[in-house]
Enzyme design. Sequence first.
Site, PDB file in Angstrom:
ATOM      1  N   ASP A 128       0.853  -1.184   0.000  1.00 49.18           N
ATOM      2  CA  ASP A 128       0.000   0.000   0.000  1.00 49.18           C
ATOM      3  C   ASP A 128       0.901   1.250   0.000  1.00 49.18           C
ATOM      4  O   ASP A 128       1.768   1.374  -0.852  1.00 49.18           O
ATOM      5  CB  ASP A 128      -0.957  -0.069   1.195  1.00 49.18           C
ATOM      6  CG  ASP A 128      -2.003   1.025   1.225  1.00 49.18           C
ATOM      7  OD1 ASP A 128      -2.967   0.942   0.445  1.00 49.18           O
ATOM      8  OD2 ASP A 128      -1.861   1.966   2.025  1.00 49.18           O
ATOM      9  N   TYR A 258      -2.091  11.119   2.172  1.00 48.56           N
ATOM     10  CA  TYR A 258      -2.978  11.418   1.041  1.00 48.56           C
ATOM     11  C   TYR A 258      -3.016  12.921   0.756  1.00 48.56           C
ATOM     12  O   TYR A 258      -3.150  13.340  -0.392  1.00 48.56           O
ATOM     13  CB  TYR A 258      -4.388  10.917   1.344  1.00 48.56           C
ATOM     14  CG  TYR A 258      -4.483   9.428   1.530  1.00 48.56           C
ATOM     15  CD1 TYR A 258      -4.706   8.583   0.454  1.00 48.56           C
ATOM     16  CD2 TYR A 258      -4.332   8.850   2.793  1.00 48.56           C
ATOM     17  CE1 TYR A 258      -4.789   7.207   0.617  1.00 48.56           C
ATOM     18  CE2 TYR A 258      -4.411   7.474   2.974  1.00 48.56           C
ATOM     19  CZ  TYR A 258      -4.638   6.654   1.878  1.00 48.56           C
ATOM     20  OH  TYR A 258      -4.711   5.296   2.046  1.00 48.56           O
ATOM     21  N   HIS A 323      -7.083  -6.594  -0.553  1.00 46.10           N
ATOM     22  CA  HIS A 323      -6.032  -5.580  -0.451  1.00 46.10           C
ATOM     23  C   HIS A 323      -4.989  -5.882   0.616  1.00 46.10           C
ATOM     24  O   HIS A 323      -3.801  -5.674   0.396  1.00 46.10           O
ATOM     25  CB  HIS A 323      -6.676  -4.221  -0.172  1.00 46.10           C
ATOM     26  CG  HIS A 323      -5.681  -3.099  -0.136  1.00 46.10           C
ATOM     27  ND1 HIS A 323      -4.939  -2.721  -1.248  1.00 46.10           N
ATOM     28  CD2 HIS A 323      -5.283  -2.281   0.872  1.00 46.10           C
ATOM     29  CE1 HIS A 323      -4.146  -1.719  -0.929  1.00 46.10           C
ATOM     30  NE2 HIS A 323      -4.319  -1.430   0.352  1.00 46.10           N
TER      31      HIS A 323
END
Length: 344
Positions: A128, A258, A323
């Site tokens: 990730d 982010y 994921h």
Amino acid sequence: MHIHTEMGEIGNDEIMHIHTKMGEIGDHDEITHRTVSVNGIKLHIAEKGTGPTVILLHGFPELWYSWRHQISYLASRGYHAVAPDLRGFGDSDAPKSCDSYSMLHIVGDIVALIQVLGEEKVFVVGHDWGAIVAWNLCMFRPDLVRSVVALSVAFTPRNNLRKPLDTLRLVFGDDYYICAFQETERAEGEFARIDTKLLMKKFLTYHDPKPVIVPKDKGFSTPPEKEIVLPSWLSEEDIDYYTRKFEHTGFTGGVNYYRALDLNWELTAAWTGAQIKVPAKFIIGDEDLMYHFPGAKEYIHKGGFKKDVPLLQDIVVIEGAGHFINQEKAIEVSEHIYHFISKI
């Protein structure tokens, strides 16, 4: 279970030592913990074993703990496995400014960690956001990396024409989760209105390949429609560990990764068109939302990925995996990592 592969077979005097409390992490209590000074911050690391060093980089919303299985596996096979809490997470420092979460800062932490460990070169594994950090470490400092194994997130070349957030809004709209993360009220504000344990269950059990869209009238804090049943690979004790850490730190540090997307785009202009010239392996689940991102499969399988990462030696797609693949398919992923790095 079917596994598809495309390219082949499958110490410092200032350091404070902290040993894991018995029972806190179950069968992994032989893992030791310490805090090191790197790049102007304190970084917590978990480690086990002796031999060549493998640095394991976690994603969001995770911790060093996401690598608990790989740490023990690699240590038992003659490696020194080291998993930090990245800046902003767990027991590591969490600078307040969003600008302190640029890729230059985060990669700088890992470069300093390599120096603290007394290594000239290391193996790097990332999942990730950790995969993004690993790719950037290889791009900035290939001299420090023996090889890289990236999970879930392929290398993404810089788009010289459009900023990342503009692209995401264009493709998915303002309610895409990364776009929603840009607003404090739509991220931390909503996270504060839901029980942290329930939130961690929602995050870690997410197993849907569709894009994560969060309408304003529902939001992240919306209770699940039915009780969340944990999968076999995730225990209540695991959830409790994550919950304790995120209750203490909150989510701002992780969300800031982010929020620094456009800043990273600005700071890495000099690397436009750069290739990753480190031996590499890529692993992803066929039910991972990142595998179903628009254009991802074409990029991964039809030459673009190999062009940008010319030393890419293997692409593995694990059927039925989502994921959080290093936890969900812990043995398979550990074996893939070991068999790859043992040949370097």
